[in-house]
Motif scaffolding. Structure first.
Motif, PDB file in Angstrom:
ATOM      1  N   GLN A  49       4.264 -10.919  18.941  1.00 13.76           N
ATOM      2  CA  GLN A  49       5.551 -11.547  18.649  1.00 13.76           C
ATOM      3  C   GLN A  49       5.391 -12.777  17.745  1.00 13.76           C
ATOM      4  O   GLN A  49       6.356 -13.223  17.130  1.00 13.76           O
ATOM      5  N   PHE A  50       4.192 -13.325  17.669  1.00 11.58           N
ATOM      6  CA  PHE A  50       3.967 -14.594  16.981  1.00 11.58           C
ATOM      7  C   PHE A  50       3.232 -14.462  15.648  1.00 11.58           C
ATOM      8  O   PHE A  50       2.984 -15.457  14.982  1.00 11.58           O
ATOM      9  N   VAL A  51       2.871 -13.241  15.266  1.00 12.48           N
ATOM     10  CA  VAL A  51       2.260 -12.996  13.958  1.00 12.48           C
ATOM     11  C   VAL A  51       3.247 -12.210  13.100  1.00 12.48           C
ATOM     12  O   VAL A  51       4.161 -11.566  13.624  1.00 12.48           O
ATOM     13  N   HIS A  52       3.063 -12.274  11.789  1.00  8.55           N
ATOM     14  CA  HIS A  52       4.059 -11.720  10.867  1.00  8.55           C
ATOM     15  C   HIS A  52       3.394 -10.890   9.781  1.00  8.55           C
ATOM     16  O   HIS A  52       2.230 -11.103   9.452  1.00  8.55           O
ATOM     17  N   ALA A  53       4.180  -9.978   9.222  1.00  9.38           N
ATOM     18  CA  ALA A  53       3.662  -9.072   8.201  1.00  9.38           C
ATOM     19  C   ALA A  53       3.233  -9.814   6.934  1.00  9.38           C
ATOM     20  O   ALA A  53       2.264  -9.429   6.290  1.00  9.38           O
ATOM     21  N   ASN A  54       3.975 -10.854   6.561  1.00 10.47           N
ATOM     22  CA  ASN A  54       3.639 -11.659   5.382  1.00 10.47           C
ATOM     23  C   ASN A  54       4.375 -12.992   5.471  1.00 10.47           C
ATOM     24  O   ASN A  54       5.088 -13.267   6.438  1.00 10.47           O
ATOM     25  N   ILE A  99       9.694  -8.060   3.446  1.00 12.59           N
ATOM     26  CA  ILE A  99       8.621  -8.330   4.409  1.00 12.59           C
ATOM     27  C   ILE A  99       7.499  -7.294   4.328  1.00 12.59           C
ATOM     28  O   ILE A  99       6.519  -7.378   5.074  1.00 12.59           O
ATOM     29  N   ASN A 100       7.629  -6.331   3.431  1.00 14.85           N
ATOM     30  CA  ASN A 100       6.620  -5.299   3.232  1.00 14.85           C
ATOM     31  C   ASN A 100       6.329  -4.551   4.538  1.00 14.85           C
ATOM     32  O   ASN A 100       5.184  -4.282   4.883  1.00 14.85           O
ATOM     33  N   SER A 101       7.396  -4.249   5.259  1.00 13.85           N
ATOM     34  CA  SER A 101       7.271  -3.585   6.546  1.00 13.85           C
ATOM     35  C   SER A 101       8.639  -2.999   6.919  1.00 13.85           C
ATOM     36  O   SER A 101       9.658  -3.433   6.393  1.00 13.85           O
ATOM     37  N   THR A 102       8.654  -2.055   7.826  1.00 15.79           N
ATOM     38  CA  THR A 102       9.919  -1.520   8.315  1.00 15.79           C
ATOM     39  C   THR A 102      10.498  -2.478   9.348  1.00 15.79           C
ATOM     40  O   THR A 102       9.781  -2.935  10.239  1.00 15.79           O
ATOM     41  N   VAL A 103      11.769  -2.794   9.227  1.00 18.30           N
ATOM     42  CA  VAL A 103      12.431  -3.655  10.200  1.00 18.30           C
ATOM     43  C   VAL A 103      12.581  -2.874  11.505  1.00 18.30           C
ATOM     44  O   VAL A 103      13.139  -1.778  11.513  1.00 18.30           O
ATOM     45  N   ALA A 104      12.091  -3.436  12.591  1.00 21.49           N
ATOM     46  CA  ALA A 104      12.093  -2.747  13.889  1.00 21.49           C
ATOM     47  C   ALA A 104      13.415  -2.999  14.610  1.00 21.49           C
ATOM     48  O   ALA A 104      13.506  -3.858  15.490  1.00 21.49           O
ATOM     49  N   VAL A 105      14.437  -2.254  14.230  1.00 18.88           N
ATOM     50  CA  VAL A 105      15.773  -2.492  14.785  1.00 18.88           C
ATOM     51  C   VAL A 105      15.831  -2.208  16.284  1.00 18.88           C
ATOM     52  O   VAL A 105      16.612  -2.848  17.007  1.00 18.88           O
TER      53      VAL A 105
END
Length: 195
Positions: A52-57, A162-168
């Motif tokens: 939860q505390f790390v990010h794609a970019n 964000i170079n990632s799929t948004v996890a809706v």
């Protein structure tokens, strides 16, 4: 004039969350902390929480830091450092477990957005219980956004950023967690109004 929650007890917790997430991004240790379904199944259970505390970019981090700041502006005065920490930690565990149990197609996941959906729902409930009509608008608005995400899928523009799929689905899990955290507030509100 704006009445911002500028006292240290209101500023320090969200600032710590921003600093923690930024520090983890600077360290570049996503591979060790991200939600990785295969590694979690092999026993690396900390990833349910740390993801939860790390990010794609950096753009992903920036969006979530903006969310932290917005929630502080809206609801900063509602939390003590201990309440803020409890909400964030509880929602982080809830979201990690929820993604693991209910989103089998998510194999890699990072970011605070699910937790932040929970925090803003909790804040909207708190608004309602202190008599702010805007709490109803915020509560309903977040659920409308979540329903739209479920119907229309993730935003392609945000995904590209964000170079990632948004996890809706994670957003939905977070909001449900925030609503559950708000149940004691609702119970107290109802019982107070019955007196």
């Amino acid at each position: 004039m704006l009445n911002l929650p500028l006292q240290p007890r209101y500023v320090f917790p969200p600032l710590c969350l921003i600093v923690l997430s930024t520090f983890l991004a600077w360290l570049g240790i996503n591979n060790e902390l991200e939600f990785n379904r295969q590694l979690i199944e092999q026993g690396q259970l900390w990833r349910l929480f740390t993801s939860q505390f790390v990010h794609a970019n950096w753009a992903h981090l920036g969006l979530n830091c903006a969310g932290i700041a917005l929630i502080w502006l809206l609801h900063g005065e509602y939390t003590s450092p201990s309440r803020y920490s409890f909400n964030i930690a509880t929602l982080a565990i809830w979201c990690g477990l929820g993604v693991f149990w209910f989103c089998p197609t998510i194999t890699i996941y990072t970011g605070l957005s699910a937790v932040l959906h929970g925090v803003i729902i909790w804040g909207a409930i708190k608004d309602i219980t202190v008599g702010l009509k805007s709490g109803y608008v915020l509560f309903i608005g977040v659920w409308v956004k979540l329903i739209a995400e479920q119907i229309n899928g993730p935003s392609a523009d945000i995904g590209a950023l964000i170079n990632s799929t948004v996890a809706v689905d994670a957003h939905l899990i977070g909001a449900i967690g925030g609503a559950l955290l708000g149940v004691p507030l609702i119970i107290k509100f109802i019982s107070k109004n019955k007196e």
